[in-house]
Write an enzyme that holds these catalytic residues in place. Sequence first.
Site, PDB file in Angstrom:
ATOM      1  N   SER A 300       0.866  -1.182   0.000  1.00 51.62           N
ATOM      2  CA  SER A 300       0.000   0.000   0.000  1.00 51.62           C
ATOM      3  C   SER A 300       0.896   1.222   0.000  1.00 51.62           C
ATOM      4  CB  SER A 300      -0.868   0.028   1.259  1.00 51.62           C
ATOM      5  OG  SER A 300      -0.100   0.438   2.385  1.00 51.62           O
ATOM      6  N   ASP A 301       0.391   2.343  -0.476  1.00 59.44           N
ATOM      7  CA  ASP A 301       1.087   3.596  -0.211  1.00 59.44           C
ATOM      8  C   ASP A 301       1.001   3.821   1.310  1.00 59.44           C
ATOM      9  OD1 ASP A 301       2.413   5.992  -0.449  1.00 59.44           O
ATOM     10  OD2 ASP A 301       1.264   6.663  -2.180  1.00 59.44           O
ATOM     11  N   CYS A 302       1.851   4.732   1.817  1.00 62.47           N
ATOM     12  CA  CYS A 302       1.976   4.800   3.276  1.00 62.47           C
ATOM     13  C   CYS A 302       0.698   5.310   3.935  1.00 62.47           C
ATOM     14  CB  CYS A 302       3.183   5.650   3.637  1.00 62.47           C
ATOM     15  SG  CYS A 302       4.682   4.861   3.042  1.00 62.47           S
ATOM     16  N   ASP A 303       0.138   4.479   4.789  1.00 62.36           N
ATOM     17  CA  ASP A 303      -1.123   4.738   5.491  1.00 62.36           C
ATOM     18  C   ASP A 303      -2.355   4.624   4.601  1.00 62.36           C
ATOM     19  OD1 ASP A 303       0.177   5.126   7.882  1.00 62.36           O
ATOM     20  OD2 ASP A 303       0.349   7.295   7.622  1.00 62.36           O
ATOM     21  N   ALA A 304      -2.198   4.030   3.428  1.00 61.13           N
ATOM     22  CA  ALA A 304      -3.348   3.943   2.518  1.00 61.13           C
ATOM     23  C   ALA A 304      -4.442   3.016   3.043  1.00 61.13           C
ATOM     24  CB  ALA A 304      -2.902   3.498   1.126  1.00 61.13           C
TER      25      ALA A 304
END
Length: 618
Positions: A300-304
């Site tokens: 995932s993108d960060c915190d997605a």
Amino acid sequence: MRNRQVQILSLLITFASAATLLSTPAAAQPPPFSCDPSSPSTKSFPFCKASLPISKRAQDLVSRLTLDEKILQLVSSTPAIPRLGVPAYEWWSESLHGVSNAGRGIHFDGTIKSATSFPQVILTAASFDADLWYRIGQVIGTEARAVYNAGQATGMTFWAPNINIFRDPRWGRGQETPGEDPLVTGKYAVSYVRGVQGDRPQGGGKSRGGLQASACCKHFTAYDLDRWKGVDRYDFDAQVTAQDMADTFQPPFQKCIQDGKASGIMCAYNRVNGVPSCADYNLLSNIARRQWSFHGYITSDCDAVSIMYDNQKYAKTPEDAVADALKAGMDVNCGTYLQNHTKSAVEQRKVSVSEIDRALHNLFSVRMRLGLFNGDPKKQPFGNIGPDQVCSQKHQDLALEAARSGIVLLKNKEKHLPLQRSKSASLAVIGPNANKASNLLGNYAGPPCKSVTLLQALQSYVKDTRYQPGCDDVVCSSPQIAQAVEVAKAADHVVLIMGLDQTQEREDFDRVDLVLPGRQQEFITTVAQAAKKPVILVILCGGPVDIRFARDDQNIGSILWAGYPGEAGGMALSEIIFGEHNPGKILRSLFTSWLLYLSFLKKSGRFLLLLKQEGDCQ
Ligand SMILES: *[C@@H]1O[C@H](CO)[C@@H](O)[C@H](O)[C@H]1NC(C)=O
């Protein structure tokens, strides 16, 4: 990555580097690896047997883990599993246009203090030279492996290239991409990925087995808005027709996976037609894995994952967000959300252990393909790449070649360029971008091998060079016009170095218009009018700027677009200004609401078309 975290991280890095300065340098750490042949247990673990197929080995390793151990492996910073001799692993590293410390897996705190810093991608792409892109990828992969071999990496998974289509010219991250053309972007992806991963160029024969470093096609998919007039990427819901998806947004990803053989994909923050990319089973599992035969890991993108619940309200509970992502096919979460909420998701029967095992299987398979479970890294196929390869002359020459090949001549009235190198002529170098080395690099840069500003490079060509910044920064809110005019008036030639920098276009920050910021236009026009001869205007920027005024201004003889040209940008620009290199040039330009750059590369005889469209934010 979200801004606050980035700031905290850079603070930490600042403290860490201060600490390094104070302490004596430590002896080089051996790189982290599993299956140490000197450990007695290694022989008994099938996952350590390099002769077995990777899928068997990954299956064996996953079967040995407890549920708590498994959950800790689902996030980007994974802890060691000491009882199995498995070291900690960091999934997040960056290498957009050179090995970078923007992620967490790479540290320039040992023998290796820097890496070759290539031009920002939008400039490299303007060379339209797929072989150059491949060679840059190769250098990045080689330098990455050298950093690992020197014990300065805890991960070898790099979250590049950024192959989102630059559809909206105001997008702050457009600079990271090869532009708005799906074909060019796809070709760039294939060349870069194959180079980084240590594969042969496309059509160059059978793929090699092991990965030199792992590349990642991001951000899957239809992402080109960061923060624009109160709308941010965490809340943005891109409305895309099936046709636009097939024609525009997906082809680079399909190429990156099928022809590039990328070992990673990152799902984006944004939703597409209501569905968060990291929760989209059709996108991650049907399209990428089944239709395109993707073999690798999906991050995932960060915190997605957290934003599916916190911002998008797509998931009703944190456990639902975790379940949505794992069921869709995401394997690892950049951040800590899965560490916090997976156990309760399992207890609430929203996620089954088999879904977790599927993710771990993909994750450990990539680590094994990188050769990190084969014992002594020195004995691996890429084990002999030493620190002397980083910033080698050959690599730095390639950074220069890339900058030269990307810079475009937009205007050259009456063959104003090139300038003659005469001993007696004086040169005025004016502008806020003239003497800042960091402004040459673009975002996601690591520490470059060398820092040379455009001014310093021009000074090495002309002894009598006079400098005046003229504006405090590119915003140019209170230009020192009188001082700049005085310097311009007195010199034989004037080079104005203007444009944008990362305060105007960057991650988490889009522009709201396409004109030069503040009073730059007024400044340029006034200084050009005062000069003895028509001036040379150099524009640094990633996204397009509307400079119709300069096209029509008789006092501006030449215009060069130099993107963010990287560590060798000063040398490349000087070579072009003094006729040692012939740049790509504009044959025709239409600056209406469409900016059409049509340029012809003399050397290769290739034809390039860069279309800059002013559009709405999807
Ligand atoms: C996970 O829990 C830790 C410790 O309570 C907390 O610091 C962190 O912010 C949490 N992560 C997320 C994404 O909520």
